[in-house]
Motif scaffolding. Structure first.
Motif, PDB file in Angstrom:
ATOM      1  N   ASP A   1      -3.956  56.380  98.948  1.00 46.16           N
ATOM      2  CA  ASP A   1      -5.402  56.477  98.278  1.00 46.16           C
ATOM      3  C   ASP A   1      -5.849  57.642  98.865  1.00 46.16           C
TER       4      ASP A   1
ATOM      5  N   GLN B   1      -8.723  59.114  98.635  1.00 48.39           N
ATOM      6  CA  GLN B   1     -10.122  58.885  98.917  1.00 48.39           C
ATOM      7  C   GLN B   1     -11.163  60.017  98.311  1.00 48.39           C
TER       8      GLN B   1
ATOM      9  N   THR C   1     -12.569  59.205  95.324  1.00 53.97           N
ATOM     10  CA  THR C   1     -13.806  58.271  94.542  1.00 53.97           C
ATOM     11  C   THR C   1     -14.944  59.066  94.605  1.00 53.97           C
ATOM     12  N   ASN C   2     -15.375  59.307  93.353  1.00 50.45           N
ATOM     13  CA  ASN C   2     -16.825  59.888  93.228  1.00 50.45           C
ATOM     14  C   ASN C   2     -17.033  61.189  93.778  1.00 50.45           C
TER      15      ASN C   2
ATOM     16  N   HIS D   1      -9.358  62.661  87.970  1.00 47.38           N
ATOM     17  CA  HIS D   1     -10.074  61.617  87.108  1.00 47.38           C
ATOM     18  C   HIS D   1      -9.567  60.101  87.206  1.00 47.38           C
ATOM     19  N   LYS D   2      -7.955  60.022  87.348  1.00 47.17           N
ATOM     20  CA  LYS D   2      -7.273  58.927  87.485  1.00 47.17           C
ATOM     21  C   LYS D   2      -7.713  58.537  89.184  1.00 47.17           C
ATOM     22  N   GLU D   3      -8.259  59.631  90.107  1.00 51.15           N
ATOM     23  CA  GLU D   3      -8.442  59.102  91.477  1.00 51.15           C
ATOM     24  C   GLU D   3      -9.816  58.404  91.581  1.00 51.15           C
ATOM     25  N   GLY D   4     -10.558  58.349  90.585  1.00 60.12           N
ATOM     26  CA  GLY D   4     -11.923  58.064  90.511  1.00 60.12           C
ATOM     27  C   GLY D   4     -13.059  59.151  90.782  1.00 60.12           C
TER      28      GLY D   4
ATOM     29  N   LYS E   1     -15.641  62.282  89.704  1.00 65.97           N
ATOM     30  CA  LYS E   1     -16.127  62.941  88.725  1.00 65.97           C
ATOM     31  C   LYS E   1     -15.965  64.250  88.390  1.00 65.97           C
TER      32      LYS E   1
ATOM     33  N   ASN F   1     -17.177  59.418  83.230  1.00 62.44           N
ATOM     34  CA  ASN F   1     -17.069  60.093  84.490  1.00 62.44           C
ATOM     35  C   ASN F   1     -16.447  61.702  84.257  1.00 62.44           C
TER      36      ASN F   1
END
Length: 253
Positions: free
Chosen positions: A2, A4, A6-7, A28-31, A33, A54
């Motif tokens: 992970d 980290q 995301t966002n 994008h796959k990691e979350g 934007k 996103n």
């Protein structure tokens, strides 16, 4: 692992095709934007259709100063901040030094080098304010040694030097700056695919003679290194430009 991310808000220049698209897709796959900027509207529409949520796409000519400023304004208007900048846009022109007009050197530096310098200067205040963030410059193994066209080599060499200089300045404010130097990467929209289609025997011999790993690299393999460098998992990597080349580079540093 992970990462980290995301966002996190990520801007990728030249992100509609090839290595740039692979980088944007990996974030994008990691979350994250993701904001993708490129010159071609059709390619940007394809990216928007593939990634959907996103993501924003921005059409701009990254050799033009005012358009670079407008890109940052749009990212901030959409997401309110920026966390990660990937200076990926690039391209080569000309031939030998003697046969290449001076204006082509200017064009190569505006696209490959000055766009990265300008975007970095534009995002730095926002990263410094939060005492966090990452800038990653995509250069080339030919920024360290001969091999590509002289305009491209010179601009990428300048980018590697700029990466270290900015890194030493920015780390005091919690901002990490690093680079990735790809070798010969095969993807559908790239020069190596065109050359392979035109003369497979010649290009396959090049691969066997020049790339110790015995194959071309992939855009995803570059993207994997970029996302790691942008994450806090690489918190002690500062000012480095990492070769991603299957051993192709002749340089030992």
């Amino acid at each position: 692992m992970d990462l980290q991310l995301t966002n996190k808000v990520v801007l990728v220049t030249g992100g509609s095709k090839g290595i740039g698209y692979a980088i944007a897709s990996a974030f994008h796959k990691e979350g994250a934007k993701v904001a993708i900027v490129a010159r071609g509207k059709e390619a940007l529409n394809d990216v928007q259709a593939k990634l959907k949520e996103n993501i924003i796409t921005i059409q701009a000519d990254m050799t033009i100063e005012i358009e670079r400023e407008q890109v940052i304004e749009k990212v901030l208007d959409t997401y309110g901040t920026i966390d990660i900048l990937i200076n990926n846009v690039g391209g080569s022109n000309g031939s030998t030094t003697a046969e290449t007009k001076l204006e082509l050197f200017h064009e190569a530096f505006e696209l490959n080098y000055f766009s990265a310098v300008h975007f970095s200067k534009l995002v730095l205040p926002y990263l410094k304010e939060k005492q966090a963030g990452s800038i990653i410059n995509i250069s080339s193994i030919f920024g360290r040694e001969a091999g590509g066209k002289v305009t491209y080599n010179s601009a990428k060499a300048a980018m590697i030097s700029f990466t270290k200089a900015l890194a030493d300045e920015a780390i005091k404010d919690g901002v990490r700056v690093n680079g990735v130097a790809p070798g010969s990467i095969l993807h559908p929209s790239g020069n190596w695919q065109r050359r392979l289609d035109e003369n497979p025997e010649k290009i396959n011999k090049f691969v066997q003679d020049e790339i110790p790993a015995g194959r071309f690299g992939t855009a995803d393999e570059v993207a994997n290194v970029v996302t790691f460098l942008a994450s806090e998992k690489a918190s002690w990597v500062v000012g480095a430009t990492i070769n991603v080349d299957g051993g192709q580079s002749k340089s030992n540093f």
